[in-house]
Design a protein around this motif. Structure first.
Motif, PDB file in Angstrom:
ATOM      1  N   UNK A 204      -7.667  -8.469 -28.835  1.00 27.52           N
ATOM      2  CA  UNK A 204      -7.289  -9.898 -28.420  1.00 27.52           C
ATOM      3  C   UNK A 204      -5.949 -10.111 -28.720  1.00 27.52           C
ATOM      4  N   UNK A 205      -5.561 -10.010 -29.818  1.00 22.84           N
ATOM      5  CA  UNK A 205      -3.952 -10.184 -29.954  1.00 22.84           C
ATOM      6  C   UNK A 205      -3.128  -9.271 -29.041  1.00 22.84           C
ATOM      7  N   UNK A 206      -3.554  -8.018 -29.139  1.00 26.02           N
ATOM      8  CA  UNK A 206      -2.619  -7.190 -28.234  1.00 26.02           C
ATOM      9  C   UNK A 206      -2.633  -7.679 -26.757  1.00 26.02           C
ATOM     10  N   UNK A 207      -3.907  -8.056 -26.221  1.00 29.42           N
ATOM     11  CA  UNK A 207      -3.946  -8.584 -25.074  1.00 29.42           C
ATOM     12  C   UNK A 207      -3.079  -9.868 -24.761  1.00 29.42           C
ATOM     13  N   UNK A 208      -3.211 -11.057 -25.789  1.00 28.33           N
ATOM     14  CA  UNK A 208      -2.180 -11.775 -25.644  1.00 28.33           C
ATOM     15  C   UNK A 208      -0.735 -11.748 -25.736  1.00 28.33           C
ATOM     16  N   UNK A 209      -0.534 -10.733 -26.495  1.00 27.51           N
ATOM     17  CA  UNK A 209       1.003 -10.456 -26.497  1.00 27.51           C
ATOM     18  C   UNK A 209       1.521  -9.789 -25.265  1.00 27.51           C
ATOM     19  N   UNK A 210       0.420  -9.004 -24.528  1.00 21.19           N
ATOM     20  CA  UNK A 210       1.176  -8.422 -23.388  1.00 21.19           C
ATOM     21  C   UNK A 210       1.205  -9.503 -22.180  1.00 21.19           C
ATOM     22  N   UNK A 211       0.079 -10.521 -22.310  1.00 20.79           N
ATOM     23  CA  UNK A 211       0.179 -11.401 -21.424  1.00 20.79           C
ATOM     24  C   UNK A 211       1.500 -12.318 -21.333  1.00 20.79           C
ATOM     25  N   UNK A 212       1.716 -12.619 -22.754  1.00 18.86           N
ATOM     26  CA  UNK A 212       2.845 -13.511 -23.154  1.00 18.86           C
ATOM     27  C   UNK A 212       4.206 -12.938 -22.673  1.00 18.86           C
ATOM     28  N   UNK A 213       4.390 -11.792 -22.967  1.00 20.38           N
ATOM     29  CA  UNK A 213       5.658 -10.945 -22.568  1.00 20.38           C
ATOM     30  C   UNK A 213       5.934 -10.446 -21.321  1.00 20.38           C
ATOM     31  N   UNK A 214       4.685 -10.156 -20.986  1.00 21.30           N
ATOM     32  CA  UNK A 214       4.693  -9.149 -19.700  1.00 21.30           C
ATOM     33  C   UNK A 214       5.784  -8.016 -19.864  1.00 21.30           C
ATOM     34  N   UNK A 215       5.660  -7.175 -20.690  1.00 21.34           N
ATOM     35  CA  UNK A 215       7.037  -6.340 -21.278  1.00 21.34           C
ATOM     36  C   UNK A 215       7.112  -5.349 -19.940  1.00 21.34           C
TER      37      UNK A 215
END
Lengths: 338, 338
Positions: A204-215
């Motif tokens: 979930x944390x990885x998903x949140x980070x990817x969603x937040x930053x859209x790297x």
């Protein structure tokens, strides 16, 4: 890499006193080493080194690992005193150990095996903001390149990448997801050995980070800054330095593979100088190596990091180069052919 | 092997400065090495050797390989002169090379690296009669044990088994089928790289031999005599000698695995001293290792023999022993736990 030198090695393998192809992956590796060196036979690496980049991670505050943050600094001290797995394996293969503090939160004591280039005392929580800013990511990459430069200047002819950082498989998973486009659940693993509940949280944390930053994988520095770790940036810099100097780099586990993806995104030809030392048990490693087009040499279910899996592959690299330089051809040995 | 020493190693691995289990197969190997040595930590092998047993095969007359018989003697000369793959890989891992002629048809010239114990000038065609008689099989096994005895007396603390013999993957397949009960088609492979038609012929030859002799796996010497090779018998003897002396043995490919099955049939505890160096591309190797309960350390698609795949695993054995003796515990290093 030099395709002509690789082709010379491929042809030479057909003339050496063995059935063609019978050394399997060792032949493929020798052919790649010839390309890296731009010469056949390629030199046999005589002075390998492992560079262990260490840093801390703000995302640890989310509970992605049961290990306390101070372990990063404690393990750096253990590396310097020679008591860690990386020391035992480096001694086994005759490799030099160099530790690079690019951001150990608790700080580190001076030691001959340690270089300090502390960009910041660990990253910020990547699930709630950028792990660091672009300048910090660049400074960490430069610190890695400088450490590699020191090693190569002093004779290192084969670099193994290693890492230390409690919590660092979370940014590693983020980087693998960002650079390969694969979903978090596919590239996130148990790290040091977390339970099912912690793994679910970590995904979930990885998903949140990817969603937040859209790297954006086409902005590798921005991706490292948003969701990476200081040690990942440092290893990416070390890999790029070695590739530019035609020094082969043996990758270790998930953090090294994540750094390699960043290096390859910054400079695609750099993957031609990478050797996959082993297949980490961490699932993102297989995803990253596939994206890099690399086949791992070992698969022992290891998941320690520090460069341990990469170090175990050093004798294989030496062997691959050595058969090309030391084996006789059928003509030289007076051996008949099938 | 000593179960108490293995248990001590297993417990020690939980106290060393790394997440439990994070060294994967290296931990399992270290635990086995402690059992072999009867001590934890087990000694780190410092003087490995490869014993290359060489012999010829009457079944070559059936056309199971395109390589001419004289290559066996030519390669023995190549080993002695240092031009073969086994020499390059032995040099890479610091291993001594000893070649044992137990039945090279064309004969071999004296050389310091060569021991001669020529039981007969190659076996008879196992598809039309016994490859050799029981006394000859016993003499070949004894010659292997004597070669191992010489090595161990002179300091060898880790033996790698190697083989040379044009046509020898056919008797190896017969032995694997005989000792495991698996069908010929499952255990017979392409050896040096034969084409489909030759592979079909080879499978038929193995089937004919098994039908002709009906080898009894509970009579290992009779099985070796009926369908084996002189080098397989020699390696079985060398393995049994090392097991009795508690010296670990690293197995190479299909011929070594076939010899290991014979050794384990003669003395079941001997498998406790065997380490599977690699998974040969020859299909019978996987079948044999499964029957022996051994997991291969490497899987590089190699199929050369000579001990090459076993030699590449020597650094892994050293590393497995070394982590148990050199790594600090959490208490010693002052490292916190997760």
């Amino acid at each position: 890499p030099d395709a002509a030198a690789s082709e010379t090695a491929r042809r030479r393998h057909l003339r050496l006193t063995k059935p063609p192809g019978s050394l399997g992956g060792l032949e493929e590796l020798g052919i790649r080493l010839a390309g890296m060196a731009g010469a056949c036979p390629p030199p046999v690496p005589g002075r390998p080194a492992v560079l262990v980049a260490a840093g801390d991670h703000g995302v640890l505050g989310r509970g992605v690992s049961p290990w306390p943050q101070e372990v990063t600094a404690e393990m750096v001290r253990n590396f310097c005193r020679g008591g860690a797995a990386v020391n035992a394996l480096a001694a086994t293969v005759g490799a030099r150990v160099l530790v690079l503090d690019v951001g150990v939160a608790a700080g580190t004591e001076p030691h001959p095996l340690l270089r300090k280039a502390r960009v910041r005392p660990g990253t910020a929580d990547l699930s709630r903001g950028a792990a660091m800013d672009r300048r910090e990511a660049a400074r960490a990459a430069l610190a890695g390149a400088e450490a590699a430069e020191e090693l190569v200047r002093e004779g290192t002819d084969l670099l193994v990448t290693g890492d230390m950082g409690i919590g660092n498989t979370t940014p590693a998973a983020c980087l693998v997801a960002a650079f390969t486009g694969r979903p978090a659940a596919e590239v996130t693993g148990r790290g040091t050995g977390i339970d099912d509940a912690t793994l679910a949280l970590k995904v979930r944390v990885v998903e949140e980070a990817l969603a937040l930053h859209g790297p954006n994988p086409e902005d590798p520095l921005g991706t490292l800054a948003a969701v990476g770790g200081l040690e990942h940036a440092a290893l990416a810099g070390a890999i790029l330095y070695c590739a530019a100097r035609r020094v082969p780099v043996v990758l270790d586990g998930i953090s090294s593979c994540a750094a390699a993806l960043a290096a390859a995104a910054l400079s695609p030809p750099s993957s031609g100088y990478m050797v996959a030392g082993h297949l980490s048990a961490e699932p993102g490693a297989a995803v990253a190596l596939k994206a890099l087009g690399l086949k791992p040499l070992l698969d022992l279910g290891m998941r320690l990091g520090e460069g341990t899996g990469g170090l175990l592959a050093v004798p294989l690299v030496r062997a691959a180069a050595r058969v090309l330089s030391e084996m006789a051809t059928f003509e030289e040995a007076g051996v008949s052919e099938g």
